[in-house]
Design an enzyme around this catalytic site. Structure first.
Site, PDB file in Angstrom:
ATOM      1  N   LEU A 113      38.045  43.770  34.225  1.00 19.55           N
ATOM      2  CA  LEU A 113      37.169  43.568  33.071  1.00 19.55           C
ATOM      3  C   LEU A 113      37.941  43.941  31.807  1.00 19.55           C
ATOM      4  CD1 LEU A 113      33.886  45.219  34.422  1.00 19.55           C
ATOM      5  CD2 LEU A 113      34.388  42.776  34.237  1.00 19.55           C
ATOM      6  N   GLU A 130      26.725  49.689  31.097  1.00 23.10           N
ATOM      7  CA  GLU A 130      26.538  48.311  31.543  1.00 23.10           C
ATOM      8  C   GLU A 130      26.866  48.202  33.034  1.00 23.10           C
ATOM      9  OE1 GLU A 130      26.466  44.304  32.405  1.00 23.10           O
ATOM     10  OE2 GLU A 130      28.330  45.420  32.607  1.00 23.10           O
TER      11      GLU A 130
END
Length: 186
Positions: free
Chosen positions: A24, A31
């Protein structure tokens, strides 16, 4: 057996990027906790949710998190036999999304199904008749990415409010984002 509905869950930045170099491009602990909660929590404690992912997504999960705990992990790959040799017991390996759905529908211990990536698996799921919702975290910043969430028809998927999903603006590490739910209109 009831037809299983597919939920997709992803975080994407402004250019719809979801990853770079197998990871990521952002660090958003809250999140990630949202992702874990959404894909793990069940109404019936005798059941679990299934997470459906491509082999590349599986390979990108850090070893200490494999398989994703408290969920049935299902990997889609064209090389079923090769991949099966390298995964822990209990991880299911199938050839395509329809096989994953058949597997889920054949089991009574699975409550819901979550598609967690990558791009090709998301695209197949969006186009699948069993697709119901897209849980999309919309990150209000642009990142260099090499993997992207596919375009989807915003007329076919309507933005909805859902219990348990706070759609207000979140800010973490100076990054603003919204958690959105899009429901397919049949």
């Amino acid at each position: 057996m009831a037809k299983i509905k597919l939920n997709l869950i992803a975080a994407a930045c402004e250019n719809m990027g979801i990853g770079v170099n197998g990871t990521l491009p952002w660090r958003l602990k809250n999140e990630m906790a949202y992702f874990t909660k959404m894909t793990s929590v069940v109404q019936d404690n005798s059941r679990q949710n299934a997470v459906i992912m491509g082999r590349v997504t599986w390979d990108c999960i850090p070893p200490k998190y494999k398989p994703l705990p408290d969920r049935i992990n299902i990997i889609l790959t064209r090389n079923v036999d090769d991949v099966k040799k390298g995964v822990p017991n209990g991880v299911e390996v199938v050839n395509n999304l329809d096989e994953a759905i058949k597997l889920i529908e054949s089991r009574s211990d699975i409550e819901s199904a979550w598609v967690i990536g990558g791009s090709h698996i998301y695209k197949a799921a969006i186009e699948h008749p069993n697709c119901e919702k897209i849980y999309l975290t919309e990150i209000q910043k642009k990142y260099e990415c090499d993997t992207f969430f596919p375009d989807f028809d915003r007329k076919q998927f309507q933005l909805i409010n859902e219990d348990g999903v706070v759609s207000d603006k979140h800010t973490e590490n100076g990054i603003e984002y919204y958690t959105r739910v899009y429901k397919k209109c049949y």
